[in-house]
Design an enzyme around this catalytic site. Structure first.
Site, short mmCIF file in Angstrom:
data_model
loop_
_atom_site.label_atom_id
_atom_site.label_comp_id
_atom_site.label_asym_id
_atom_site.label_seq_id
_atom_site.Cartn_x
_atom_site.Cartn_y
_atom_site.Cartn_z
N MET A 81 -0.57 16.57 47.46
CA MET A 81 -0.12 17.95 47.24
C MET A 81 0.80 18.05 46.01
SD MET A 81 0.69 19.12 51.17
CE MET A 81 1.02 20.84 50.75
N HIS A 82 0.88 19.25 45.47
CA HIS A 82 1.91 19.67 44.50
C HIS A 82 1.74 19.14 43.07
CE1 HIS A 82 3.87 20.73 48.23
NE2 HIS A 82 4.25 19.51 48.50
N ASP A 239 -3.48 17.03 51.56
CA ASP A 239 -3.56 15.81 52.37
C ASP A 239 -3.00 16.01 53.78
OD1 ASP A 239 -0.90 15.96 51.53
OD2 ASP A 239 -0.90 14.03 50.52
#
EC number: 2.7.1.17
Length: 498
Positions: A81-82, A239
């Site tokens: 993520m991110h 995820d």
């Protein structure tokens, strides 16, 4: 029998999980790639390494699964993520991806919260932290303005891999929720946020459900691996969302505790959004029109690894933890707080540090080991308690995954501290299983993810609560909760001195 491929694009490796229509694992493959640390607190990766890793996974599977090329029907993704990927107008990568665990953006987070914090929380249901994507974008704007002037596309890692496979740019809602650019309730890019921070909305990809089709596998790549049929590509998910799907976290009464380097306590949320006010992360799920909440312990398994490496380096984990079951709950009056790298939930505090409280001459290495396990679990219970008190949740069952599921004594501790039945997965395949399930559902093999879960996800018993231990731990947990406030000033004083 047809196959689906779940590609899990993690921080250190790409893992491919090949499954058939009845949920049998047909093959798996892994390809590693390096992390780049150009400065203290910086964490980056070359997106081209992900593409090389994907080719390696394809090569491994085509070599080990004889009918891979003939039976592959669908591909989907789980992604870290991110992490920020930026492309120019010719769709070329402009710089290394700035990863989720990069902490260079403290100043940007402080500015976001000072100037726009209330609005951001109302729109995204989260507060600005260094891991999220928006602060990374602002860092580039401020520190690499010439590069920012060339940016035309903003993607997350799995979506860049999806672009390479299909030629189309999409992002699913579960990953988009982790950018701090999505209106979580409306499921659209927030014009208020993009205007506030000068991010053209057309830099952001088309939004889509996790099981939505984004395209088909490009022909040159397909032909390279002997794939003649059309292979459909599906958006995939973040995820944590995919890990939840792969663990069967699809109803409100089942939670998930995941203990890796960090720890996560995760819960499914239906269409009724709770108001956690930033005390927990709240994201769109990979399940259409649903959500999940999660709390994070920054040093869960990391606390145990640190303890072993520091005080019992020559012992195995099995030897170190042998005998913890012979010690009563509370480790003989010894408490450990796992704040060795700061904490995230419920205390967003980068300066707080861990502690052992109550040491006396009766304590042995085994007492300390038990207190570490208890402290990690208490920290995760902080998230459980927020869900129960704010959203009124009751967990009839909690799925334990990761390192915490590998030790029977620790599983019993979890059952007693969480006061819930603990189950484990028969085959723990992590987010890659969730990705494969999204592809299977997208192909129409199952009516929905719930039906897919009945075929793909199987549990084994873990532990059930011991009522006497539950009562003891409830009292000890009340003491544990006092340690943070009692040590906060001391930690800050040491931080000022360093």
């Amino acid at each position: 029998m047809a196959y689906v491929l779940g590609l899990d694009l993690g921080t250190s490796a790409l893992k491919g999980l090949l499954m058939d229509e009845i949920g049998t694992i047909v093959g798996s493959a892994t390809a590693d790639y390096p992390l780049i640390h150009p400065a203290s607190g910086y964490s980056e990766q070359d997106p081209n390494e992900w593409l090389k890793a994907c080719e390696s996974v394809f090569e491994q599977l085509s070599a080990t699964v004889l009918d891979f090329g003939q039976q592959l029907a669908g591909i989907s993704f789980s992604g870290q993520m991110h992490s920020l990927v930026v492309l120019d107008e010719d769709n070329r990568v402009l710089r290394n991806a700035i990863l989720w665990n990069d902490v260079r953006t403290t100043t940007q987070c402080e500015r976001i919260m000072a100037d726009f914090g209330d609005e951001l929380l109302a729109i995204t249901k989260n507060i600005a932290l260094e891991g999220f994507t928006l602060p990374k974008i602002l860092w580039i704007q401020e520190n690499e303005p010439e590069l920012w002037a060339q940016v035309r596309h903003i993607l997350l890692p799995k979506d860049y891999l999806g672009y390479w496979l299909t030629g189309t740019m999409h992002m699913d809602y579960s990953d988009a929720a982790g950018t701090l650019l999505l209106d979580v309730a409306k499921k659209e890019w927030s014009q208020a946020i993009t205007e506030q921070f000068n991010i053209p909305t057309d830099y952001l990809p088309t939004l889509i459900d996790s099981s939505g089709q984004t395209g088909t596998l490009n022909r040159p790549l397909a032909e390279k691996y002997g794939i003649q049929q059309e292979v459909k590509i599906f958006a995939g998910g973040a995820d944590n969302a995919c890990a939840a799907i792969g663990a069967g976290i699809l109803t409100v009464d089942i939670g998930m505790v995941s203990i890796g380097t960090s720890g996560v306590f995760l819960s499914y949320e239906d269409q009724q959004l709770p108001t956690y006010q930033g005390k927990l992360h709240l994201f769109n799920h990979g399940i259409k029109d649903c959500y999940y909440s999660m709390g994070v312990t920054l040093a869960a398994g990391h606390s145990l690894s640190w303890f072993k490496d520091t005080f019992a380096k020559d012992q195995s984990f099995e030897t170190l933890l042998a005998g913890v079951d012979t010690i009563e709950p509370g480790a003989g009056g010894l408490l450990f707080t796992p704040y060795i790298v700061g904490e995230r939930t419920p205390h967003v505090d980068s300066q707080i540090r861990g502690s052992f409280i109550g040491i006396d001459t009766s304590h042995t290495l085994t007492h300390f080991a038990k207190s570490v396990l208890e402290g990690i679990t208490f920290s995760l219970k902080d998230s459980q308690q927020l869900m129960e008190t704010i959203a009124g949740k009751t967990f009839g069952k909690i799925v334990s995954v990761g390192g915490g599921a590998k030790n029977s004594d620790w599983l019993q501790m979890q059952a007693d501290i969480f006061n819930s039945e603990i189950v484990c997965l028969e085959a723990e395949e992590g987010p890659g299983l969730g990705a494969a399930m999204l592809a299977a559902t997208g192909l129409g093999w199952f009516e929905d993810l719930q039906a897919c879960s009945e075929t793909f996800v199987n549990y084994r018993p873990g532990a059930t609560p011991n009522p006497q231990n539950v009562e003891k731990y409830q009292k000890i947990y009340l003491v544990y909760q006092k340690v943070y406030s009692a040590t906060k000033v001391i930690s800050e004083a040491f931080g000022d001195e360093s």
